[in-house]
Design a protein around this motif. Structure first.
Motif, mmCIF file in Angstrom:
data_model
loop_
_atom_site.group_PDB
_atom_site.id
_atom_site.type_symbol
_atom_site.label_atom_id
_atom_site.label_comp_id
_atom_site.label_asym_id
_atom_site.label_seq_id
_atom_site.Cartn_x
_atom_site.Cartn_y
_atom_site.Cartn_z
ATOM 1 N N ILE A 14 0.852 -1.191 0.000
ATOM 2 C CA ILE A 14 0.000 0.000 0.000
ATOM 3 C C ILE A 14 0.894 1.249 0.000
ATOM 4 N N LEU A 15 0.545 2.191 -0.875
ATOM 5 C CA LEU A 15 1.288 3.444 -1.004
ATOM 6 C C LEU A 15 0.455 4.598 -0.455
ATOM 7 N N LEU A 16 1.123 5.694 -0.153
ATOM 8 C CA LEU A 16 0.395 6.895 0.286
ATOM 9 C C LEU A 16 -0.693 7.255 -0.718
ATOM 10 N N ASP A 17 -0.376 7.077 -1.987
ATOM 11 C CA ASP A 17 -1.279 7.422 -3.072
ATOM 12 C C ASP A 17 -2.612 6.660 -3.004
ATOM 13 N N HIS A 18 -2.616 5.470 -2.396
ATOM 14 C CA HIS A 18 -3.884 4.739 -2.226
ATOM 15 C C HIS A 18 -4.868 5.535 -1.368
ATOM 16 N N GLY A 19 -4.370 6.469 -0.576
ATOM 17 C CA GLY A 19 -5.248 7.266 0.281
ATOM 18 C C GLY A 19 -5.409 8.695 -0.189
ATOM 19 N N SER A 20 -5.000 8.984 -1.411
ATOM 20 C CA SER A 20 -5.006 10.366 -1.899
ATOM 21 C C SER A 20 -6.390 10.877 -2.225
ATOM 22 N N GLY A 21 -7.333 9.961 -2.430
ATOM 23 C CA GLY A 21 -8.647 10.356 -2.937
ATOM 24 C C GLY A 21 -8.651 10.447 -4.454
ATOM 25 N N GLY A 22 -7.490 10.242 -5.087
ATOM 26 C CA GLY A 22 -7.382 10.370 -6.539
ATOM 27 C C GLY A 22 -7.506 9.040 -7.251
ATOM 28 N N LYS A 23 -6.749 8.918 -8.340
ATOM 29 C CA LYS A 23 -6.895 7.791 -9.254
ATOM 30 C C LYS A 23 -6.647 6.438 -8.581
ATOM 31 N N LEU A 24 -5.566 6.331 -7.813
ATOM 32 C CA LEU A 24 -5.229 5.047 -7.208
ATOM 33 C C LEU A 24 -6.257 4.671 -6.125
ATOM 34 N N SER A 25 -6.748 5.677 -5.374
ATOM 35 C CA SER A 25 -7.829 5.418 -4.410
ATOM 36 C C SER A 25 -9.039 4.832 -5.126
ATOM 37 N N HIS A 26 -9.373 5.417 -6.272
ATOM 38 C CA HIS A 26 -10.557 4.965 -6.997
ATOM 39 C C HIS A 26 -10.369 3.568 -7.551
ATOM 40 N N SER A 27 -9.166 3.268 -8.053
ATOM 41 C CA SER A 27 -8.992 1.923 -8.598
ATOM 42 C C SER A 27 -8.983 0.894 -7.467
ATOM 43 N N MET A 28 -8.441 1.262 -6.301
ATOM 44 C CA MET A 28 -8.507 0.328 -5.168
ATOM 45 C C MET A 28 -9.965 0.074 -4.807
ATOM 46 N N PHE A 29 -10.767 1.137 -4.767
ATOM 47 C CA PHE A 29 -12.174 0.968 -4.417
ATOM 48 C C PHE A 29 -12.878 0.070 -5.430
ATOM 49 N N SER A 30 -12.684 0.366 -6.718
ATOM 50 C CA SER A 30 -13.482 -0.388 -7.691
ATOM 51 C C SER A 30 -12.952 -1.798 -7.915
ATOM 52 N N GLU A 31 -11.651 -2.011 -7.687
ATOM 53 C CA GLU A 31 -11.108 -3.351 -7.931
ATOM 54 C C GLU A 31 -11.104 -4.241 -6.680
ATOM 55 N N MET A 32 -10.772 -3.644 -5.517
ATOM 56 C CA MET A 32 -10.610 -4.478 -4.323
ATOM 57 C C MET A 32 -11.820 -4.458 -3.404
ATOM 58 N N ILE A 33 -12.490 -3.310 -3.320
ATOM 59 C CA ILE A 33 -13.522 -3.161 -2.284
ATOM 60 C C ILE A 33 -14.927 -3.448 -2.820
ATOM 61 N N LEU A 34 -15.285 -2.747 -3.893
ATOM 62 C CA LEU A 34 -16.660 -2.864 -4.392
ATOM 63 C C LEU A 34 -17.068 -4.303 -4.735
ATOM 64 N N PRO A 35 -16.214 -5.069 -5.430
ATOM 65 C CA PRO A 35 -16.638 -6.435 -5.777
ATOM 66 C C PRO A 35 -16.890 -7.307 -4.540
ATOM 67 N N LEU A 36 -16.159 -7.044 -3.461
ATOM 68 C CA LEU A 36 -16.328 -7.848 -2.251
ATOM 69 C C LEU A 36 -17.623 -7.535 -1.516
ATOM 70 N N PHE A 37 -17.950 -6.236 -1.461
ATOM 71 C CA PHE A 37 -19.075 -5.795 -0.627
ATOM 72 C C PHE A 37 -20.301 -5.506 -1.471
ATOM 73 N N GLU A 38 -20.302 -5.909 -2.711
ATOM 74 C CA GLU A 38 -21.312 -5.531 -3.695
ATOM 75 C C GLU A 38 -22.705 -5.379 -3.095
ATOM 76 N N ASN A 39 -23.215 -4.168 -3.142
ATOM 77 C CA ASN A 39 -24.617 -3.929 -2.822
ATOM 78 C C ASN A 39 -25.009 -2.593 -3.427
ATOM 79 N N PHE A 40 -26.271 -2.391 -3.610
ATOM 80 C CA PHE A 40 -26.753 -1.215 -4.330
ATOM 81 C C PHE A 40 -26.307 0.084 -3.660
ATOM 82 N N GLU A 41 -26.414 0.138 -2.328
ATOM 83 C CA GLU A 41 -26.121 1.375 -1.618
ATOM 84 C C GLU A 41 -24.663 1.791 -1.814
#
Lengths: 336, 336
Positions: free
Chosen positions: A6-33
Motif C-alpha cells: 500500500i502506497l500513500l497514493d492509495h489514500g489520496s482520494g485520486g486515481k489510485l484510491s478509486h482503482s482500489m475501491f473499484s477493484e478491491m472493495i466494491l466487488p467484495l461488498f457488492e450492494n446497491f447502496e
C-alpha cells in the motif's frame, strides 16, 4: 519478485484510491447502496430515507491555521451527509490516541468538536476511545460517522448530472490544503491562509427548500475540484467543461500554489460545495448560496455537456482547452 | 510541573476510561442519548427507533488465532448494536492504513470483513480509506459504525437491571484476550486458544422474539466481565453477586491466566454476552441462548440485589466474598 504494498497514493482520494475501491472493495461488498459511490449511503430504514457516512481524519499537524482535527472531523461528516441532500442529525466520534498526547491538547480538540457540533446543529450521541503505545499512531486520529434524514422529494446524487446543467462552486478553492501545508515545519509562507473548514448543511437546506432542482451536490475534499468533477462525469456519464478564468482562488493561495508547483484544482477544500442545477434555476441557486455566510463568493464555473462522457475539460485563460484528469500521485499526504 | 498526558490506561475500557468519559467527554457533549452510556445510542428518527454505535479497532497483531482485525471489527459493531436490543442492518468501514502494508494482507482483511458481514446479515454501505506514512500508524486500524432497528416493544438498557434478575453469560470467558496475547511474540503458550469473535445478533433476536423480558444485554469486551458488571451495577443502581464456581473458563485459558497472573474477569471477550432476565424467564432464556451456535455452554453466573447499589461481589470458590471493581491499569493494550 517484489510484494505489492500500500502506497500513500492509495489514500489520496485520486486515481489510485478509486482503482482500489473499484477493484478491491466494491466487488467484495457488492450492494446497491455502496455501488452508488456518493459521499454517503442512502438507506431505506423503516420507511424513512437516511444518509449514512463515515470518514477518518489523520491530518498532520492536528492544529493548523483556522482550526484543528476536531472541527475538521465534525464538519467533514456533516458535509458528506449534506451532499446526499440530507439534514445531518447524529454524529459518532471514535478517537485513536497515541500514548503521551498532552491532556490539554485533547481537551482543546474535544471542546472544538463540541463547538462544531453545536454550530452545525448535530448531536454527538456515541463514541469510542482507543489508546495505542507511543510510536504506533501519530498524536490523534478521529473517525466521525453520521446519520441524516433526506426530505421526501429530494433526489441528489453524483449520478444525476444532466447535459445543460450549470456548475456552481460556493467559494474559493484550495484554502484548506494550503493552510495545512503552510503550518507544516519549514513551509511557513503566509500566515493569512486559513482552513475553510465549515458546516455546509444550512446552505444545502436553504437550497433544497427554495425548490431549485438540485441534481448533484458534492464537496471537493481530498483530490480537489479536479478529482470530484471527474467522479461526477464518470458517475453520470456526461462531459464537463469548466472555465479557468472563473475559478475562485485567493491571491495568497494562488501565490503559494505557484511557489510550490501545486495546482489548486487538486488541493483539498473542507468548506466548499459544488452544485449542479439546470440553467433555469441557476440564478436563483447562486443567489441562495451567496446569502449563506460560507457562500458569499459563489460563482458559476462551467457546465455539463453530452459530448465526451466521463471527461472533464478546462478552458484555459489563454484560450486553449485541456483535459483534467483525476489526481494522480499523492500531492499532500495527511491533508484531512 | 509535569504536563498531564494520555496513558494507555485511558483506553483500557476500565476505571480511567470511565473517568475520562464522565469528566472530559460527557459534560462537553451533554445530551440524553449519550448520557445513557449503553453500547450504542438509541435514536428516534422519523418515528423509527434506531441504535447507532461506533468502535475503532487497533488490535495487535492484526492476525491472531481464529480471526483477524477484519471480522473483529464487523462482529464488534454488530454486537454493540445487538446489545441495544436492535437488529443490525448497515455498517460503515473506515480504514487507516500504514504505508507499506502488503496488499495481500489488506485483501485478506477485506475478504474477512465481507465474509463477517455476510454471516451476520449486515450490509457494508459506506466507507473511507486513509493512508499515513510508514511509522505513523501500525499496519491497519479499522473503524466500524453501524445502524440497527429496535423492534417496537423492546426496551433493553444497562439501566434496567432489577433486584431479583438472574445473570446469564453465553459462554466461556477470556478466550479473545488470551488468544491475542498468545500470538504476540514471545508468548506462545498454547495454540489451541482461539478468539471467540462472533456475531451475536441472531442469539439476541431469538431471545427477544421468545418474549422473555430481557432487562439488560451487554458484551463484556475491553475491561472484561468484571468491568461490564460494574458498569451495569452503577447504571442501574443495584448490587450484583456472582459465583466464582459458575464462571465458565476453559482449561487452557485458565492455565494461561494463572501463568501470566491475569484474572479472566478482566480479559476481553468478543463473542459473548451477558443477559439480565427476571427469575421467571431465566430457564427459557438459558434454553434459547444454548440453542444458538455461539451459546452452547451458557450458564447462570449470579443475580441482582437491592443491597450495595453500584457494587459487584464475587462469592469465591473457597467460600469467601470479595468485591470486584472495574479494571484498573491496562492489562493488555491493543486487545481489540
Amino acid at each position: 519478485m517484489t510484494e505489492e504494498k500500500i502506497l500513500l497514493d492509495h489514500g489520496s482520494g485520486g486515481k489510485l484510491s478509486h482503482s482500489m475501491f473499484s477493484e478491491m472493495i466494491l466487488p467484495l461488498f457488492e450492494n446497491f447502496e455502496l455501488s452508488k459511490q456518493d459521499d454517503g449511503a442512502i438507506l431505506d430504514v423503516e420507511g424513512a430515507r437516511l444518509a449514512f457516512s463515515t470518514d477518518s481524519y489523520v491530518v498532520d499537524p492536528i492544529f493548523f491555521p483556522g482550526g484543528n482535527i476536531g472541527d475538521l472531523a465534525v464538519n467533514g461528516t456533516v458535509n458528506d451527509i449534506s451532499m446526499c441532500g440530507a439534514v445531518p442529525k447524529f454524529i459518532s466520534v471514535g478517537l485513536i490516541i497515541e500514548e503521551g498526547l498532552p491532556v490539554k491538547q485533547l481537551k482543546i480538540i474535544l471542546e472544538t468538536i463540541a463547538a462544531a457540533a453545536k454550530k452545525a446543529g448535530v448531536k454527538i450521541v456515541t463514541g469510542d476511545t482507543k489508546v495505542v503505545p507511543r510510536g504506533k499512531a501519530d498524536k490523534i486520529f478521529i473517525n466521525t460517522s453520521g446519520i441524516g434524514v433526506i426530505p421526501a422529494h429530494v433526489n441528489v446524487s453524483g449520478s444525476n448530472a444532466q447535459p445543460g446543467d450549470k456548475i456552481i462552486v460556493s467559494g474559493t478553492l484550495a484554502d484548506h490544503g494550503i493552510a495545512v501545508l503552510s503550518s507544516r515545519e519549514g513551509l511557513k509562507f503566509d500566515s493569512d491562509i486559513k482552513t475553510d473548514s465549515a458546516p455546509l448543511n444550512k446552505m444545502v437546506q436553504s437550497l433544497i427548500r427554495s425548490g431549485c432542482d438540485v441534481h448533484v451536490l458534492r464537496d471537493p475534499t481530498r483530490g480537489g475540484l479536479g478529482t470530484t468533477l471527474n467522479e461526477i462525469a464518470s458517475q453520470s456519464r456526461v462531459g464537463i467543461r469548466i472555465d479557468e478564468m472563473s475559478l475562485p482562488v485567493t491571491g495568497p493561495v494562488r501565490g503559494a500554489c505557484e511557489l510550490l508547483g501545486f495546482d489548486p484544482l487538486y488541493i483539498a477544500n473542507e468548506g466548499k460545495l459544488i452544485a449542479f442545477v439546470p440553467e433555469k434555476d441557476v440564478d436563483k441557486a447562486l443567489e441562495i448560496i451567496r446569502q449563506d455566510v460560507f457562500g458569499k463568493v459563489a460563482v458559476i464555473i462551467g457546465d455539463v455537456t453530452s459530448e465526451d462522457p466521463g471527461k472533464v475539460f478546462l478552458q484555459t485563460s489563454i484560450g486553449g482547452v485541456r483535459p483534467i484528469d483525476m489526481l494522480t500521485g499523492e500531492q499532500l499526504p495527511r491533508i484531512c
